[in-house]
Scaffold this active site. Structure first.
Site, PDB file in Angstrom:
ATOM      1  CE  LYS A 103       5.840  -0.540   7.310  1.00  0.00           C
ATOM      2  NZ  LYS A 103       5.479   0.878   7.343  1.00  0.00           N
ATOM      3  CG  HIS A 151       8.007   8.285   8.817  1.00  0.00           C
ATOM      4  ND1 HIS A 151       8.744   8.510   7.679  1.00  0.00           N
ATOM      5  CD2 HIS A 151       7.532   7.024   8.711  1.00  0.00           C
ATOM      6  CE1 HIS A 151       8.698   7.425   6.917  1.00  0.00           C
ATOM      7  NE2 HIS A 151       7.971   6.516   7.516  1.00  0.00           N
TER       8      HIS A 151
HETATM    9 MG    MG Z   1       4.082   4.679   8.229  1.00  0.00          MG
END
Ligand code: MG
Length: 372
Positions: free
Chosen positions: A158, A290
């Site tokens: 992230k 995803h």
């Molecule tokens: Mg994402």
């Protein structure tokens, strides 16, 4: 093939330490599993993720009473109606009815979808990089190292949740330590504008192991994605929250991204999800699902990916990877399918080809308490 019974399994786990992305920390992981049984005894499981009190109320008071007595073969129409009430619940019903049809036919789900083309599908280890730990960068890099030791060669980490300077220091350090061992995707969870996203380009030019930059900006900013794609040296990916193939169309027709990332739980049921995969392929785009939350929905993404032809002759029989949630989440193992050395192997058998882990169902049963 009349629907006779629907059981619900709301599951909750409190994380031993919160972890997060640019949207904040996760303190809990939850899962809502349903089991539909027909009069003739066929069963199918479905899964969705949302706040458990909302899901339980919706299923008990509206969806279950509506579905009892309906034909399990009417999946398209039933999904369409439930979708108007709650999109994610419709996705769960769609999965369960798909499994029932495969069971009745005595076939694996991939057989219903034209047969699997790939026996194995690559996995990438997906991380939530932020924590309250003052040494969060070190902790994050340690987790990625652990995954590499287990055989993963691809990882997603992230960015976007700290200052650009701090995030870049984190990724630079990770690259210094691991660049030769792992291919890396960076996910900003829509927290940047074009200028912030472009500020990464100088670093990108020195790295040859980047898989993609994921959702740097809000996904509705199609024009800005188009601009960014022209100046970035890494592929752009996104679309995990998009509800159907139509929602992806502006990105596709305007050439705004390189990789589509639909999620089986957020789309128009599993059939709508597969429609998005077809849109990607017919438009000459890559698609890497995803699949962070849940265990069953990831298996559906995996089976759909196994049935998808390779992107191009250049790729041979290679297929794009499917996400694996590497964080603390007992529901990844609700159905026993875990990547080995970074590869998923598609199981054989009828229906899903896998059975639910009753221990997980019993251990994590939600007790009705409110949680935030
Ligand atoms: Mg994402």
């Amino acid at each position: 093939m009349i629907i006779e019974r629907i059981e619900t399994f709301p599951l909750l786990h409190e994380c031993s330490r919160p972890y997060g992305d640019a949207n904040g920390y996760k303190k809990y992981r939850s899962c809502y599993l349903i089991r539909i049984t027909t009069k003739s005894g066929y069963q199918g499981y479905g899964e969705c993720i949302d706040w458990l009190p909302t899901l339980e109320k919706g299923f008990q008071e509206r969806i279950i009473p509506y579905l009892i007595g309906k034909r399990a073969t009417d999946r398209t129409n039933l999904t369409k109606i439930i979708k108007k009430w709650h999109m994610r619940s419709a996705a769960a019903v769609s999965m369960a009815l798909t499994e029932i049809i495969a069971q009745k036919a005595g076939l694996h789900i991939t057989d219903l979808w034209g047969g699997k083309i790939h026996d194995t599908v690559p996995a990438y280890a997906s991380f939530q990089s932020y924590s309250d730990d003052p040494n969060w960068q070190e902790y994050s890099i340690g987790l990625v190292k652990k995954a590499i030791q287990e055989g993963f060669s691809m990882a997603k980490v992230k960015i976007g949740g700290r200052t650009i300077k701090e995030d870049q220091a984190h990724i630079k350090r990770m690259q210094q330590e691991l660049q030769g061992d792992v291919q890396l995707a960076l996910d900003a969870n829509q927290s940047y504008d074009v200028m912030a996203a472009r500020s990464w380009e100088r670093l990108f030019q020195g790295w040859d192991n980047l898989l993609w930059l994921e959702e740097p900006m809000p996904m509705e900013k199609v024009e800005e994605y188009k601009l960014l794609r022209q100046v970035l040296s890494v592929p752009l990916a996104g679309g995990e929250n998009m509800k159907n193939a139509t929602a992806f169309l502006p990105l596709v027709t305007q050439g705004a991204v390189d990789i589509l990332q639909p999620d089986t739980m957020h789309q128009d049921g599993i059939d709508g999800y597969r429609c998005t995969l077809q849109l990607a392929r017919t438009s000459g785009l890559r698609v890497s699902p995803h699949a962070f939350d849940g265990g069953l929905s990831r298996i559906y993404a995996l089976y759909a990916q196994a049935c998808l032809p390779a992107m191009s002759k250049m790729d041979g029989d290679k297929i794009e990877p499917v996400e694996w949630d590497y964080m603390e989440n007992p529901f990844t193992m609700l159905f026993q399918l875990k990547p080995q050395k970074g590869m998923y192997t598609i199981p054989s058998g009828t229906g899903l080809g896998l059975s639910v882990d009753e221990d997980v169902l019993n251990t994590y049963r939600w007790d009705g308490r409110t949680y935030i």
